[in-house]
Design an enzyme around this catalytic site. Structure first.
Site, PDB file in Angstrom:
ATOM      1  N   ILE A 104     -39.902 -97.185 -87.445  1.00  0.00           N
ATOM      2  CA  ILE A 104     -40.154 -97.684 -88.803  1.00  0.00           C
ATOM      3  C   ILE A 104     -39.313 -96.975 -89.852  1.00  0.00           C
ATOM      4  O   ILE A 104     -39.383 -97.305 -91.029  1.00  0.00           O
ATOM      5  CB  ILE A 104     -41.645 -97.564 -89.178  1.00  0.00           C
ATOM      6  CG1 ILE A 104     -42.117 -96.104 -89.070  1.00  0.00           C
ATOM      7  CG2 ILE A 104     -42.490 -98.485 -88.335  1.00  0.00           C
ATOM      8  CD1 ILE A 104     -43.545 -95.896 -89.532  1.00  0.00           C
ATOM      9  N   GLY A 105     -38.532 -95.982 -89.457  1.00  0.00           N
ATOM     10  CA  GLY A 105     -37.697 -95.303 -90.435  1.00  0.00           C
ATOM     11  C   GLY A 105     -36.982 -94.124 -89.813  1.00  0.00           C
ATOM     12  O   GLY A 105     -37.219 -93.763 -88.653  1.00  0.00           O
ATOM     13  N   ASP A 157     -38.422 -81.491-102.798  1.00  0.00           N
ATOM     14  CA  ASP A 157     -37.736 -82.717-102.370  1.00  0.00           C
ATOM     15  C   ASP A 157     -38.508 -83.949-102.834  1.00  0.00           C
ATOM     16  O   ASP A 157     -38.777 -84.862-102.048  1.00  0.00           O
ATOM     17  CB  ASP A 157     -37.558 -82.724-100.857  1.00  0.00           C
ATOM     18  CG  ASP A 157     -36.486 -83.715-100.390  1.00  0.00           C
ATOM     19  OD1 ASP A 157     -35.630 -84.095-101.211  1.00  0.00           O
ATOM     20  OD2 ASP A 157     -36.515 -84.115 -99.215  1.00  0.00           O
ATOM     21  N   LYS A 174     -43.264 -88.488 -86.659  1.00  0.00           N
ATOM     22  CA  LYS A 174     -41.927 -88.069 -87.066  1.00  0.00           C
ATOM     23  C   LYS A 174     -41.355 -87.197 -85.954  1.00  0.00           C
ATOM     24  O   LYS A 174     -41.917 -86.150 -85.624  1.00  0.00           O
ATOM     25  CB  LYS A 174     -41.975 -87.300 -88.384  1.00  0.00           C
ATOM     26  CG  LYS A 174     -40.598 -87.056 -88.998  1.00  0.00           C
ATOM     27  CD  LYS A 174     -40.678 -86.109 -90.194  1.00  0.00           C
ATOM     28  CE  LYS A 174     -41.450 -86.678 -91.335  1.00  0.00           C
ATOM     29  NZ  LYS A 174     -41.368 -85.800 -92.534  1.00  0.00           N
ATOM     30  N   VAL A 234     -38.871 -91.979 -87.327  1.00  0.00           N
ATOM     31  CA  VAL A 234     -40.304 -92.126 -87.535  1.00  0.00           C
ATOM     32  C   VAL A 234     -40.764 -93.368 -86.772  1.00  0.00           C
ATOM     33  O   VAL A 234     -40.173 -94.445 -86.896  1.00  0.00           O
ATOM     34  CB  VAL A 234     -40.649 -92.264 -89.028  1.00  0.00           C
ATOM     35  CG1 VAL A 234     -42.160 -92.356 -89.220  1.00  0.00           C
ATOM     36  CG2 VAL A 234     -40.090 -91.089 -89.814  1.00  0.00           C
ATOM     37  N   GLY A 253     -34.775 -90.232 -91.149  1.00  0.00           N
ATOM     38  CA  GLY A 253     -34.383 -89.353 -92.244  1.00  0.00           C
ATOM     39  C   GLY A 253     -33.702 -88.115 -91.725  1.00  0.00           C
ATOM     40  O   GLY A 253     -33.269 -88.062 -90.564  1.00  0.00           O
ATOM     41  N   PHE A 266     -34.867 -85.247 -90.899  1.00  0.00           N
ATOM     42  CA  PHE A 266     -35.543 -84.573 -89.790  1.00  0.00           C
ATOM     43  C   PHE A 266     -35.404 -85.352 -88.491  1.00  0.00           C
ATOM     44  O   PHE A 266     -35.236 -84.777 -87.426  1.00  0.00           O
ATOM     45  CB  PHE A 266     -37.023 -84.388 -90.136  1.00  0.00           C
ATOM     46  CG  PHE A 266     -37.813 -83.626 -89.107  1.00  0.00           C
ATOM     47  CD1 PHE A 266     -37.803 -82.242 -89.100  1.00  0.00           C
ATOM     48  CD2 PHE A 266     -38.573 -84.287 -88.149  1.00  0.00           C
ATOM     49  CE1 PHE A 266     -38.535 -81.533 -88.163  1.00  0.00           C
ATOM     50  CE2 PHE A 266     -39.294 -83.595 -87.209  1.00  0.00           C
ATOM     51  CZ  PHE A 266     -39.282 -82.207 -87.216  1.00  0.00           C
ATOM     52  N   GLY A 267     -35.474 -86.672 -88.584  1.00  0.00           N
ATOM     53  CA  GLY A 267     -35.375 -87.491 -87.382  1.00  0.00           C
ATOM     54  C   GLY A 267     -35.969 -88.869 -87.612  1.00  0.00           C
ATOM     55  O   GLY A 267     -36.150 -89.317 -88.745  1.00  0.00           O
TER      56      GLY A 267
END
Length: 773
Positions: A482-483, A600, A504, A490, A485, A487-488
């Site tokens: 679903i996404g 952030d 995540k 999701v 970023g 970090f990695g």
């Protein structure tokens, strides 16, 4: 029987007949095979090959994979030694300060590296050698010397992460001395044998708890395991037990490599019914280690103790202030006995120089039993750039990017997630650091920290086994992505109890690595607020770092502003979302002891539940206090997302609460204008949302930058007040910006103005009308 000390761990010698006295002969042909890929066994200082415990050690002068620098010689023992292997009859000697021993074709990944030393009698007095050994900048041995009094070889064992297809060992004699080595082992092991967060380790102890000595011949990776008798505090507190009749049920191939099968077939067992009627609540083992060094402690378990499933639960302790419930039956994969699993703890013993590990009985356990099969203790080696060192690197990188193309500034964070606590049996909180949790088959660490550390007060009740996460995400099915970023990725998932979650998953190349993972758990274990995400659980098994949150049905705020299929948000709802996020941030700044700076804030880190309630998310870059009147800022490396970064923080590297306020001001403009903070497709003067938006606000033309879908919706008084709030947040100097509490009050004021019929002048309203209770 000769023994090979492995820096405190004793490996067996050549005499094998005692094995038959300790273990059934059939066990010598181990059923648990561990697949080894590339492997090198080198007989140093010789041209001959020698067989040693099923391995052929090839002479280094006859091997095409070995080379060494100049100023080296070889030497041979002056007498024939019957008590040790022939691999200790020769040695390679180095006298140059920059001597190198190079091994080609090692393969990339985690390797076990063993260095063998034995100061035999020869023309060179090997016991006088004093030297360092290092590899790729890591010091493996410092001022190392083998005492002449030893009658056994010394083996130093390391887990090393090798990124190139060769291993270069540097031997550095100290002063006028020299260096030597008798034999060398290097072989590639499966990923996960050394945890992701501690890839470089030095073995100090390897203990077969409740059993006898396990020799190299009985371990698929040629490891030795010592009995635990010399390390247990109260021998009568637990009894030796064994079970050789049934086959072990390994979860996967990696588990076959973690320990000798014999380790899992013996254990120390404690119960309420033993030893003259005296009741002990726990059993403790102590080990002398290097002071103030981080150590990985791996505890091995295999349940052949319980009379039936779901009957034996107990605690694992360290330092009396960390505890973890051992629950071998918690998940489907464990619905049987004789399943090996392990827990990893990361500890820092401080000045005491002692590592203590205990198992303890539970008052609620039906059968009142506890057991432990094995222990390993490894010191973490390697150095890490300090934050101060990294500051210059980050700043230089940012300046370079800023001066380059604006296109490079378009960085978006991960879509995400969040929520309620994962239900497991109640566990005691720990006050020592666990960068990752202790659980079956997993990797979990703990470390004592000073006050204010970003790594304090982890909560192990949040740990979730990897098997459960695989089940929830269908083994990280791409259809559930679903996404993604920094970090990695999701993933959407569903736990066995029906709870919808978002997972995540870190990626090895992630810029946001272990530190962010650790910080996220630390922050979320400290806070509870309606407008801050709640962590369900986390996992650090194998090489995975995973964070599990309640699934946020409506996605991120950004999803509803532009470039998505979500329906647009009306102005009232946008204001309510901004107010909710402001409440969450105000709680972070003032409602938590010491204060927390998010660092952030952006529209992708404000998530919406099924009722469009806003929750601030993603605390991987957060900075914990204390911040008081005497300490107004934290000096730290610049981190965050371009387009949202506080310009004063960027210039000075001095982080304050007002840095979050600036970022929130950018979000306010995103909400109003429905465009990203950086849009490289626009002309240069329009690319930066903050700079572009402020010019319209200051000129009194804010209505010209409003999202077109909001046309006719916004009360002019509300719009004017909203613009004032954004402008104050985006002041260049932090002292000119409001606190988050003031921002919250102003936004509530803007909402009240929006709801005021016909835009009644606020001066004509009472306080109770403006802010009804």
């Amino acid at each position: 029987m000769a023994k090979l000390p492995i820096h405190g761990v004793h490996a067996p010698g050549l005499t094998l007949f005692l094995i038959f006295l300790q273990y059934p002969p059939l066990l010598l042909a181990l059923s648990s095979s561990c697949t080894i890929q590339t492997k090198h066994f080198i007989n140093c200082g010789s041209s001959n090959s020698v067989n040693y415990f099923t391995r052929d050690f090839v002479g280094d002068t006859s091997s095409d994979s070995v080379s060494f620098s100049e100023q080296n010689t070889s030497t041979q023992s002056s007498d024939q030694l019957s008590s040790v292997s022939a691999i200790y009859d020769t040695a390679r000697i180095f006298r140059s300060p920059s001597s190198q021993y190079v091994l080609d074709r090692t393969g990339k990944g985690t390797h076990i590296v063993r260095l063998h030393f034995f100061p035999f009698g020869s023309s060179s007095n090997l016991s006088e050698a004093l030297f360092n050994v290092s590899v790729k900048g890591l010091t493996l041995l410092s001022n190392f010397q083998v005492p002449s009094s030893t009658d056994s070889p010394v083996v130093e064992e390391f887990f090393l992460s090798i990124s190139r297809a060769r291993l270069v060992l540097r031997f550095s004699p100290q002063g006028s001395s020299f260096a030597f080595i008798n034999a060398l082992e290097v072989f590639l092991v499966p990923d996960g044998l050394a945890p992701y967060y501690a890839p470089n380790l030095r073995t100090t102890y390897r203990i077969n708890v409740g059993g006898g000595e396990v020799t190299l011949a009985n371990d698929s990776l040629w490891r030795s395991w010592d009995p635990d008798d010399d390390y247990i505090h109260v021998p009568n507190a637990a009894q030796n037990s064994s079970s050789y009749e049934s086959a072990l049920h390994y979860q996967d191939d990696l588990d076959k490599c973690l320990a000798s099968e014999l380790v899992y077939q013996t254990a120390k067992v404690m119960s309420v019914n033993f030893t003259n009627g005296q009741l002990y609540r726990n059993t403790t083992w102590s080990f002398k280690v290097s002071t103030n060094a981080r150590h990985l402690v791996r505890a091995h378990f295999c349940d052949f103790v319980s009379p039936s499933l779901n009957t034996v639960y107990f605690n694992l302790y360290s330092y009396d202030n960390f505890s973890e419930l051992i629950d071998p039956y918690g998940k489907k994969v464990f619905r049987q006995r004789l399943v090996p699993f392990h827990y990893d703890l990361l500890v820092k013993p401080g000045s005491s120089g002692l590592v203590k590990v205990s198992i303890g009985l539970l008052n609620t356990s039906m059968y009142q039993q506890a057991y432990l099969n094995g222990l390993e203790i490894m010191v973490i080696i390697g150095s890490k750039d300090s934050e101060d060192d990294n500051q210059n690197k980050h700043v230089s990188l940012m300046i370079g990017l800023v001066s380059g193309s604006i296109a490079l500034l378009c960085i978006f964070g991960s879509a995400a997630i969040f929520g309620c606590k994962y239900r497991k049996p109640k566990r005691a909180d720990m006050s020592v650091w666990t960068p990752s949790p202790a659980f079956r088959g997993g990797s979990k660490p703990t470390e004592q920290t000073s006050h204010g550390s970003v790594a304090s007060n982890f909560h192990l009740g949040l740990t979730i086994p990897l098997a459960e996460i695989h089940f929830a995400t269908n083994n990280f099915d791409g259809k559930l992505l679903i996404g993604s970023g920094g970090f990695g990725n999701v993933y959407r998932g569903t736990l066995r109890d029906g709870t919808k979650v978002a997972v995540k998953r870190s990626k090895p190349e992630s810029e946001q690595g272990f530190s962010e993972f650790q910080t996220e758990i630390t922050v979320l274990s400290k806070i509870r607020h309606r407008h801050l995400v709640s962590l369900i659980g986390y996992c650090a098994e194998r090489s995975e770092m995973l964070l599990v949150y309640e699934f946020m049905e409506k996605g991120s705020l950004r999803d509803h502003l532009y470039n998505s299929d979500f329906p647009f948000l009306p102005w009232n709802q946008r204001l309510e979302i901004c107010i909710g996020a402001a409440r969450g941030l105000n709680y972070l700044h003032k409602g938590v002891a010491g204060g927390i700076i998010h660092r952030d804030i952006k529209s992708t880190n404000i998530l919406l539940d099924e009722n469009y309630v806003a929750k601030v998310a993603d605390f991987g870059l957060s900075k914990l206090g204390p911040l008081d009147q005497s300490q107004t800022h934290v000096s730290t490396a610049v981190k965050g997302t371009f387009g949202y970064l506080d310009p004063e923080y960027f210039k000075t590297q001095q982080l304050t609460e007002k840095s979050d306020v600036y970022s929130f001001g950018v979000v306010l403009l995103e909400v109003l204008c429905a465009r990203p903070s950086i849009d490289p497709s626009l002309p240069r003067e329009q690319a930066n949302l903050a700079e572009w938006g402020i010019t319209f606000i200051k000129s009194g033309n804010i209505e010209q930058i409003v999202d077109p879908v909001l046309a006719g919706q916004i009360n002019p008084n509300s719009l004017r007040k909203y613009g004032e709030v954004a402008e104050k947040c985006l002041q260049e100097e932090d002292k000119e910006r409001p606190s988050m509490r003031d921002v919250l009050l102003d936004l509530e004021y803007a909402l009240q103005l929006q709801q005021t019929t016909a835009g009644m002048d606020i001066c004509e309203m009472s306080i109770s009308e403006i802010f009804p209770r």
